[in-house]
Design a protein around this motif. Structure first.
Motif, short mmCIF file in Angstrom:
data_model
loop_
_atom_site.label_atom_id
_atom_site.label_comp_id
_atom_site.label_asym_id
_atom_site.label_seq_id
_atom_site.Cartn_x
_atom_site.Cartn_y
_atom_site.Cartn_z
N ALA A 79 9.89 1.99 -3.00
CA ALA A 79 9.81 3.40 -3.45
C ALA A 79 10.61 4.34 -2.54
O ALA A 79 10.31 5.54 -2.48
CB ALA A 79 8.37 3.85 -3.55
N LYS A 123 0.83 -1.22 0.00
CA LYS A 123 0.00 0.00 0.00
C LYS A 123 0.86 1.26 0.00
O LYS A 123 0.43 2.32 -0.47
CB LYS A 123 -0.93 0.00 1.21
N GLY A 135 16.05 4.96 -1.32
CA GLY A 135 16.57 3.81 -0.57
C GLY A 135 16.34 2.48 -1.28
O GLY A 135 17.11 1.53 -1.08
N GLU A 145 15.95 11.97 -4.18
CA GLU A 145 15.98 12.68 -2.90
C GLU A 145 16.13 14.19 -3.07
O GLU A 145 15.66 14.97 -2.25
CB GLU A 145 17.13 12.14 -2.02
N ALA A 200 12.84 5.44 1.22
CA ALA A 200 12.56 5.54 2.66
C ALA A 200 11.13 6.06 2.82
O ALA A 200 10.63 6.80 1.97
CB ALA A 200 13.54 6.51 3.30
N ASP A 201 10.50 5.67 3.95
CA ASP A 201 9.13 6.13 4.19
C ASP A 201 9.17 7.63 4.52
O ASP A 201 9.70 8.04 5.56
CB ASP A 201 8.53 5.33 5.35
N ILE A 202 8.59 8.42 3.61
CA ILE A 202 8.71 9.88 3.73
C ILE A 202 7.89 10.39 4.92
O ILE A 202 8.24 11.41 5.52
CB ILE A 202 8.32 10.57 2.40
N PHE A 235 21.57 6.11 1.95
CA PHE A 235 21.92 4.70 2.15
C PHE A 235 23.01 4.26 1.18
O PHE A 235 22.97 3.17 0.60
CB PHE A 235 20.68 3.80 1.99
N LYS A 252 3.54 -3.02 -8.54
CA LYS A 252 3.97 -1.68 -8.92
C LYS A 252 5.38 -1.31 -8.48
O LYS A 252 6.01 -0.47 -9.08
CB LYS A 252 2.99 -0.71 -8.25
N1 CO8 Z 1 7.19 6.96 1.53
C1 CO8 Z 1 5.95 6.86 2.03
N2 CO8 Z 1 4.86 6.59 1.29
C2 CO8 Z 1 5.05 6.41 -0.03
C3 CO8 Z 1 6.33 6.49 -0.63
C4 CO8 Z 1 7.43 6.78 0.22
N3 CO8 Z 1 8.68 6.82 -0.25
N4 CO8 Z 1 6.19 6.27 -1.95
C5 CO8 Z 1 4.88 6.06 -2.18
N5 CO8 Z 1 4.20 6.14 -1.03
C6 CO8 Z 1 2.76 5.98 -0.83
C7 CO8 Z 1 1.98 7.20 -1.31
O1 CO8 Z 1 1.97 8.20 -0.33
C8 CO8 Z 1 0.62 6.60 -1.56
O2 CO8 Z 1 -0.04 6.45 -0.32
P1 CO8 Z 1 -1.63 6.80 -0.19
O3 CO8 Z 1 -2.31 5.81 -1.12
O4 CO8 Z 1 -1.91 6.53 1.25
O5 CO8 Z 1 -1.79 8.19 -0.63
C9 CO8 Z 1 0.93 5.20 -2.07
O6 CO8 Z 1 2.28 4.92 -1.66
C10 CO8 Z 1 0.89 5.10 -3.59
O7 CO8 Z 1 1.74 6.12 -4.12
P2 CO8 Z 1 1.27 7.19 -5.22
O8 CO8 Z 1 -0.20 7.44 -5.12
O9 CO8 Z 1 2.18 8.38 -5.10
O10 CO8 Z 1 1.56 6.37 -6.56
P3 CO8 Z 1 1.93 6.96 -7.98
O11 CO8 Z 1 1.92 5.81 -8.93
O12 CO8 Z 1 1.12 8.16 -8.31
O13 CO8 Z 1 3.48 7.47 -7.83
C11 CO8 Z 1 5.78 7.28 -7.15
C12 CO8 Z 1 4.48 6.54 -7.56
C13 CO8 Z 1 6.32 8.02 -8.36
C14 CO8 Z 1 6.78 6.20 -6.72
C15 CO8 Z 1 5.49 8.26 -5.99
O14 CO8 Z 1 4.78 7.56 -4.97
C16 CO8 Z 1 6.72 8.84 -5.39
O15 CO8 Z 1 7.29 9.76 -5.94
N6 CO8 Z 1 7.14 8.34 -4.20
C17 CO8 Z 1 8.27 8.86 -3.49
C18 CO8 Z 1 9.57 8.42 -4.11
C19 CO8 Z 1 10.76 9.05 -3.40
O16 CO8 Z 1 10.91 10.26 -3.34
N7 CO8 Z 1 11.65 8.20 -2.84
C20 CO8 Z 1 12.80 8.64 -2.11
C21 CO8 Z 1 12.51 8.76 -0.65
S1 CO8 Z 1 13.85 9.41 0.30
C22 CO8 Z 1 14.92 8.12 0.46
O17 CO8 Z 1 14.69 7.03 -0.01
C23 CO8 Z 1 16.18 8.38 1.21
C24 CO8 Z 1 16.94 7.08 1.58
C25 CO8 Z 1 17.92 7.30 2.68
C26 CO8 Z 1 17.25 7.81 3.90
C27 CO8 Z 1 17.94 7.57 5.15
C28 CO8 Z 1 17.16 8.13 6.37
C29 CO8 Z 1 16.66 7.17 7.24
#
Ligand code: CO8
Length: 263
Positions: A64, A23, A111, A134, A66-68, A143, A60
């Motif tokens: 995706a 999810k 991540g 990021e 780290a949990d933002i 990471f 899918k």
């Molecule tokens: N964190 C939390 N929730 C997420 C994340 C995420 N990274 N990615 C997706 N979700 C959730 C969405 O919020 C959504 O939840 P809800 O249905 O409750 O609204 C659900 O997953 C489905 O996502 P979308 O509706 O956004 O799906 P789309 O198909 O429209 O888009 C994407 C898919 C393009 C993948 C989009 O979700 C996105 O851009 N996600 C974020 C990607 C991102 O920026 N990743 C990098 C995060 S930072 C990181 O990884 C740093 C690593 C090191 C950190 C060290 C510190 C501890």
């Protein structure tokens, strides 16, 4: 340990870890990272496992990032703690004695891409997408992405991906050397398992030695890497598997490696 955010499965000699928060597109929260670390230690303790496969639940996403929602609450000390902890886990993944294949079935972002980078190689479905976005959050990879990506695809290509935050398709990831093979979504796991079985049929001592020699050499100068190779080769020659492999060749039959690190 009871796993809730990953599925940990061992079939014959092949282990699979499936990141399982579909999810949230399998985003990495603290609980998932703890479970992942525990599973890696469990695998390390199990002499029978020959290959590890990582993949993501659902259609899918691999992971995706780290949990933002958690990330957004961190102060600098918490960020330091969690990046260090995450990096230790990915170091453990990279240094696992057995080969690890990433089966990237969808988004491998942030991540998630960094986990794939710590694997030995990546197979991807045509639906997979890779990136370190990021920068779009006002952050940088945490990471190991700023270190492993340039080592794999070269400095300038890595800079372009990290500085733009661009997300690329599987075919482009293959073109730049990030991905070894692109398969249809339907055949990805079959292809990964086929390769895993080929690897698993080899002797465990030589598998571990080859992986360690490559990893050690990539972080050292050529002379140091070659010296390590001499030592690793000498250890292999004393193994039961090397006796079986060379004898089987001379007897014109297929080698039957019993494996095990005691071999
Ligand atoms: N964190 C939390 N929730 C997420 C994340 C995420 N990274 N990615 C997706 N979700 C959730 C969405 O919020 C959504 O939840 P809800 O249905 O409750 O609204 C659900 O997953 C489905 O996502 P979308 O509706 O956004 O799906 P789309 O198909 O429209 O888009 C994407 C898919 C393009 C993948 C989009 O979700 C996105 O851009 N996600 C974020 C990607 C991102 O920026 N990743 C990098 C995060 S930072 C990181 O990884 C740093 C690593 C090191 C950190 C060290 C510190 C501890």
């Amino acid at each position: 340990m009871e796993y809730k955010n990953i599925i940990f499965n061992v079939e014959d000699v092949i282990a699979t870890i499936t990141f399982n928060r579909p999810k949230a597109l399998n985003a990495l929260n603290a609980d998932l990272m703890n479970e992942f670390a525990c599973a890696l230690y469990e695998i390390d303790e199990n002499e029978d496992i020959r290959v590890l496969i990582l993949t993501g639940a659902g259609e899918k996403s691999f992971v995706a990032g780290a949990d933002i929602t958690e990330l957004a609450t961190y102060n600098p000390l918490q960020a330091k703690f969690f990046t260090e902890k995450g990096q230790n886990t990915l170091d453990k993944l990279q240094q696992l004695s057995i080969p690890v294949i990433a089966a990237v079935n969808g988004f491998a972002l942030g991540g998630g891409c960094e986990i794939a980078l710590a694997c030995d190689f990546i197979y991807a479905s045509k639906k997979a997408k890779f990136g370190l976005p990021e920068i779009n959050l006002g952050l940088i990879p945490g990471f190991g992405g700023t270190q492993r990506l340039p080592r794999l695809i070269g400095m300038n290509m890595a800079k372009e991906l990290i500085l733009t935050g661009n997300i690329i398709r599987a075919e482009d990831a293959q073109r730049i050397g990030l991905v070894n093979k692109v398969c249809s979504a339907e055949t990805l796991m079959d292809e990964v398992i086929k390769t895993a079985k080929i690897i698993a049929s080899k002797g465990k001592v030589s598998l571990c030695a080859a992986k360690q020699a490559i990893n050690t050499g990539m972080n050292a100068d050529l002379a140091t890497g070659c010296k390590f190779e001499i030592d690793a080769f000498s250890i292999c020659i004393a193994s039961e598997d090397a006796k079986e492999g060379t004898t089987a060749f001379l007897e014109k039959r297929k080698a039957d490696f019993k494996g095990g690190l005691k071999g």
